[in-house]
Design a protein around this motif. Structure first.
Motif, PDB file in Angstrom:
ATOM      1  N   GLY A  54      11.084  63.251  30.360  1.00 44.50           N
ATOM      2  CA  GLY A  54      12.507  64.160  31.002  1.00 44.50           C
ATOM      3  C   GLY A  54      12.722  64.939  30.679  1.00 44.50           C
ATOM      4  N   ILE A  55      12.284  65.506  29.086  1.00 47.31           N
ATOM      5  CA  ILE A  55      12.446  66.432  28.126  1.00 47.31           C
ATOM      6  C   ILE A  55      11.735  67.879  28.575  1.00 47.31           C
ATOM      7  CG2 ILE A  55      12.402  67.526  25.937  1.00 47.31           C
ATOM      8  CD1 ILE A  55      14.092  64.704  24.840  1.00 47.31           C
ATOM      9  N   ILE A  56      10.409  67.578  28.996  1.00 46.38           N
ATOM     10  CA  ILE A  56       9.854  68.269  29.512  1.00 46.38           C
ATOM     11  C   ILE A  56       9.476  69.115  30.733  1.00 46.38           C
ATOM     12  CG2 ILE A  56       7.109  68.654  29.812  1.00 46.38           C
ATOM     13  CD1 ILE A  56       5.914  67.069  27.567  1.00 46.38           C
ATOM     14  N   GLY A  57      10.452  68.350  31.427  1.00 48.76           N
ATOM     15  CA  GLY A  57      10.548  68.277  33.085  1.00 48.76           C
ATOM     16  C   GLY A  57      11.670  69.260  33.365  1.00 48.76           C
ATOM     17  N   PHE A  58      12.989  69.204  32.471  1.00 47.74           N
ATOM     18  CA  PHE A  58      14.059  69.419  31.781  1.00 47.74           C
ATOM     19  C   PHE A  58      13.577  71.041  32.118  1.00 47.74           C
ATOM     20  CE2 PHE A  58      17.600  71.666  30.026  1.00 47.74           C
ATOM     21  CZ  PHE A  58      18.263  71.629  30.825  1.00 47.74           C
ATOM     22  N   ILE A  59      12.570  71.056  30.857  1.00 46.14           N
ATOM     23  CA  ILE A  59      12.379  72.974  30.310  1.00 46.14           C
ATOM     24  C   ILE A  59      11.204  73.149  31.649  1.00 46.14           C
ATOM     25  CG2 ILE A  59      10.935  73.854  28.575  1.00 46.14           C
ATOM     26  CD1 ILE A  59      11.463  71.349  27.047  1.00 46.14           C
ATOM     27  N   ALA A  60      10.842  72.512  32.106  1.00 48.75           N
ATOM     28  CA  ALA A  60       9.674  72.870  33.211  1.00 48.75           C
ATOM     29  C   ALA A  60      10.719  73.669  33.775  1.00 48.75           C
ATOM     30  CB  ALA A  60       9.098  71.997  33.807  1.00 48.75           C
ATOM     31  N   LEU A  61      12.011  73.257  34.130  1.00 50.27           N
ATOM     32  CA  LEU A  61      12.816  72.760  35.515  1.00 50.27           C
ATOM     33  C   LEU A  61      13.359  74.050  35.469  1.00 50.27           C
ATOM     34  CD1 LEU A  61      14.240  72.378  38.039  1.00 50.27           C
ATOM     35  CD2 LEU A  61      15.904  71.567  36.377  1.00 50.27           C
ATOM     36  N   MET A  62      13.762  74.939  34.332  1.00 47.52           N
ATOM     37  CA  MET A  62      14.515  76.080  33.432  1.00 47.52           C
ATOM     38  C   MET A  62      13.125  77.269  33.490  1.00 47.52           C
ATOM     39  SD  MET A  62      17.956  75.470  32.686  1.00 47.52           S
ATOM     40  CE  MET A  62      17.605  74.033  34.669  1.00 47.52           C
ATOM     41  N   ALA A  63      12.186  76.308  33.452  1.00 51.20           N
ATOM     42  CA  ALA A  63      11.352  78.916  33.558  1.00 51.20           C
ATOM     43  C   ALA A  63      11.164  78.565  35.201  1.00 51.20           C
ATOM     44  CB  ALA A  63      10.106  77.704  32.983  1.00 51.20           C
ATOM     45  N   THR A  64      10.778  77.459  36.234  1.00 50.96           N
ATOM     46  CA  THR A  64      11.400  77.486  37.156  1.00 50.96           C
ATOM     47  C   THR A  64      12.429  78.683  38.206  1.00 50.96           C
ATOM     48  OG1 THR A  64       9.669  75.862  37.365  1.00 50.96           O
ATOM     49  CG2 THR A  64      11.096  76.861  39.694  1.00 50.96           C
ATOM     50  N   ALA A  65      13.399  77.759  37.039  1.00 50.74           N
ATOM     51  CA  ALA A  65      15.180  78.484  36.863  1.00 50.74           C
ATOM     52  C   ALA A  65      14.477  79.855  37.387  1.00 50.74           C
ATOM     53  CB  ALA A  65      16.219  77.868  37.114  1.00 50.74           C
ATOM     54  N   SER A  66      14.126  80.476  36.100  1.00 52.70           N
ATOM     55  CA  SER A  66      14.122  81.438  35.570  1.00 52.70           C
ATOM     56  C   SER A  66      13.135  82.438  36.404  1.00 52.70           C
ATOM     57  CB  SER A  66      14.180  81.839  34.160  1.00 52.70           C
ATOM     58  OG  SER A  66      12.502  81.795  34.058  1.00 52.70           O
ATOM     59  N   ASN A  67      11.950  82.099  36.897  1.00 56.07           N
ATOM     60  CA  ASN A  67      11.678  83.562  38.016  1.00 56.07           C
ATOM     61  C   ASN A  67      11.975  82.659  39.378  1.00 56.07           C
ATOM     62  OD1 ASN A  67       9.242  83.956  35.859  1.00 56.07           O
ATOM     63  ND2 ASN A  67       8.734  81.268  35.809  1.00 56.07           N
ATOM     64  N   PHE A  68      13.314  82.920  39.306  1.00 59.11           N
ATOM     65  CA  PHE A  68      13.854  82.909  40.596  1.00 59.11           C
ATOM     66  C   PHE A  68      14.117  84.608  40.892  1.00 59.11           C
ATOM     67  CE2 PHE A  68      17.374  83.820  43.678  1.00 59.11           C
ATOM     68  CZ  PHE A  68      17.363  83.058  44.060  1.00 59.11           C
ATOM     69  N   PRO A  69      13.593  85.578  40.694  1.00 59.67           N
ATOM     70  CA  PRO A  69      13.480  86.909  41.005  1.00 59.67           C
ATOM     71  C   PRO A  69      12.020  87.132  42.428  1.00 59.67           C
ATOM     72  CG  PRO A  69      14.312  87.396  38.857  1.00 59.67           C
ATOM     73  CD  PRO A  69      13.969  85.795  39.234  1.00 59.67           C
TER      74      PRO A  69
END
Length: 115
Positions: A54-69
């Protein structure tokens, strides 16, 4: 004139696509990590493993969201595809007359039935 507009639109789309190649790669990598972590999270049986995934998934989710452009880059790639498709379209406003007498008969018969 139409080709000039397509050239300008294609040039702008190409520049946007090239400028967003980094975020597109980052989005693809982080989305793949998020997918595999989610699969591992569902297969995990212990609570500690689920918390870790869950922690690793949250970090990956934030990395995915930061690449929104990267969404802009993907839209530019689609526009570039449409420009390419229109550029090679040879059937621009060409109306072919059908010289088949039976086809003409069907058209005239339909016009007579309308009146």
């Amino acid at each position: 004139m139409k080709k000039l507009g397509l050239l300008i639109a294609g040039g702008i789309a190409a520049m946007v696509l090239v400028s967003n190649l980094g975020p597109i790669v980052g989005l693809a990598v982080s989305a793949a990590i998020l997918y595999f972590v989610f699969k591992l999270f569902l297969k995990a049986e212990s609570t500690m493993a689920k918390i870790g995934y869950g922690i690793i998934g949250f970090i990956a989710l934030m990395a995915t969201a930061s690449n929104f452009p990267a969404i802009l880059g993907l839209a530019a790639a689609y526009v570039l595809y449409l420009v390419y498709k229109k550029w090679n379209d040879s059937s621009t406003n060409v109306i072919e007359e059908d010289n088949d007498p039976f086809a003409n008969f069907e058209k005239q018969w339909a016009e007579l039935n309308r009146n």
